[in-house]
Design an enzyme around this catalytic site. Structure first.
Site, short mmCIF file in Angstrom:
data_model
loop_
_atom_site.label_atom_id
_atom_site.label_comp_id
_atom_site.label_asym_id
_atom_site.label_seq_id
_atom_site.Cartn_x
_atom_site.Cartn_y
_atom_site.Cartn_z
N THR A 183 3.84 -4.49 1.19
CA THR A 183 4.07 -3.08 1.56
C THR A 183 4.97 -3.01 2.79
OG1 THR A 183 1.96 -2.37 0.64
CG2 THR A 183 2.88 -0.98 2.37
N THR B 148 10.71 -3.67 4.11
CA THR B 148 11.30 -4.93 3.62
C THR B 148 10.74 -5.27 2.24
OG1 THR B 148 11.16 -5.60 5.95
CG2 THR B 148 12.02 -7.22 4.39
N ASP C 1 5.85 -10.52 0.98
CA ASP C 1 5.51 -9.37 1.82
C ASP C 1 6.32 -9.44 3.11
OD1 ASP C 1 4.23 -7.15 2.86
OD2 ASP C 1 2.20 -7.95 2.66
N GLY D 236 0.35 -5.19 9.31
CA GLY D 236 -0.43 -3.96 9.31
C GLY D 236 0.27 -2.79 9.99
N GLY D 237 1.52 -3.03 10.42
CA GLY D 237 2.30 -1.93 11.00
C GLY D 237 2.41 -0.76 10.02
N GLY D 238 2.41 -1.08 8.73
CA GLY D 238 2.49 -0.04 7.70
C GLY D 238 1.12 0.40 7.22
N GLU E 23 -3.21 -6.30 1.79
CA GLU E 23 -2.20 -7.36 1.94
C GLU E 23 -2.85 -8.71 2.19
OE1 GLU E 23 1.52 -4.76 3.77
OE2 GLU E 23 0.09 -5.66 5.13
#
Ligand code: 5RP
Length: 262
Positions: free
Chosen positions: A33, A36, A89, A103-105, A111
């Protein structure tokens, strides 16, 4: 669309394009996710549509699932797949041992489960995410909403006993409301600035009641593909200790970027 990609998007795109070369016919592939990873899903879609690649993808978020469907990548759940050949990822930071902050997203939980259930994890990144020591990027930790303020206080207390530079913890917001993950949880971002022992931080955080999972990926990533704005890519494999450099030539086809122009 030719010439419209910024250097940072070019870097992400060429990393993604090089990484999908690892995908073989018949594979079950974890789909990450983020911006990128979205390039990687588009690249896989192009291979499916134009070269008849047969793969099944396991998405790590509703966002990725929607994109995969849109670009023609067939998806199944992790429970249907059970085990994956490969996960590709993005990451927020990676260190020389290929330990990661993710986990920024906001999708770290799925994930991490998906990457751990894969024979191999490949991270795709631009060069800005490469660090000597993890921690400049705030470490995301997924917590259940019940009693999250108590969990936060316990976390701050725990951090005081660890070798980290900062101990400020903030609730991730989405506008005026707390951010809610695909699992209905919240994210606490830990502003550590630097950590000398990420393995210890990961273990200790997961002992706190209310914590579901943290964004440290320790000993999970096998390969990092780093893209550059001029089309160069580096492939670093932690298991073989090899480092290759390559250049990706590409034409910005309408097909590939069709979902961006909508
Ligand atoms: C999502 C993630 C992303 O992989 C990470 O935040 C990097 O995102 P981007 O590729 O947009 O920079 O961990 O939870």
């Amino acid at each position: 669309m030719a010439g419209e990609l910024s250097p940072i998007d070019t870097a992400k795109f060429v990393a993604a394009k090089r990484a999908v070369e690892f995908v073989e016919d018949g594979m079950k592939v974890g789909l990450g996710t983020g911006s990128t990873a979205a390039w990687m899903v588009r690249c896989l879609g192009e291979l499916v549509r134009e070269e008849g690649l047969r793969i099944t993808g396991v998405p790590t978020s509703t966002r990725t699932a929607e994109l995969a469907t849109k670009v023609g990548v067939q998806t199944i759940t992790l429970d249907e797949a059970k085990w994956l050949d490969l996960t590709i990822d993005g990451a927020d930071e990676f260190d020389p041992d290929l330990n990661l902050i993710k986990g920024g997203g906001g999708a770290l939980l799925q994930e991490k489960i998906v990457a751990t259930a894969s024979d191999r994890m490949i991270v795709i990144s631009d060069a800005t995410k490469k660090v000597d020591q993890l921690g400049a990027f705030p470490l995301p930790v997924e917590v259940i909403p019940f009693g999250w303020q108590t969990t936060k206080a316990l976390m701050e207390e725990t951090l005081a006993g660890l070798d980290v530079m900062g101990d400020r913890v903030t609730l991730r917001m989405n506008g005026d409301a707390a951010y809610v993950t695909d699992e209905g949880n919240h994210i606490l971002d830990l502003h550590l600035h630097r950590m000398t022992n990420p393995r210890q931080v990961a273990l200790v955080l997961n002992q706190i009641p209310g914590v579901v999972e943290n964004g440290l990926f320790i000993d999970i990533c096998d390969v990092v593909v780093i893209g550059h704005g001029d089309g160069r890519v580096e492939v670093n494999d932690i298991n073989s200790g090899t480092r290759e450099e390559d250049r990706i030539e590409f034409v910005e086809s309408e097909n590939m970027f069709s979902d961006l122009s909508e």
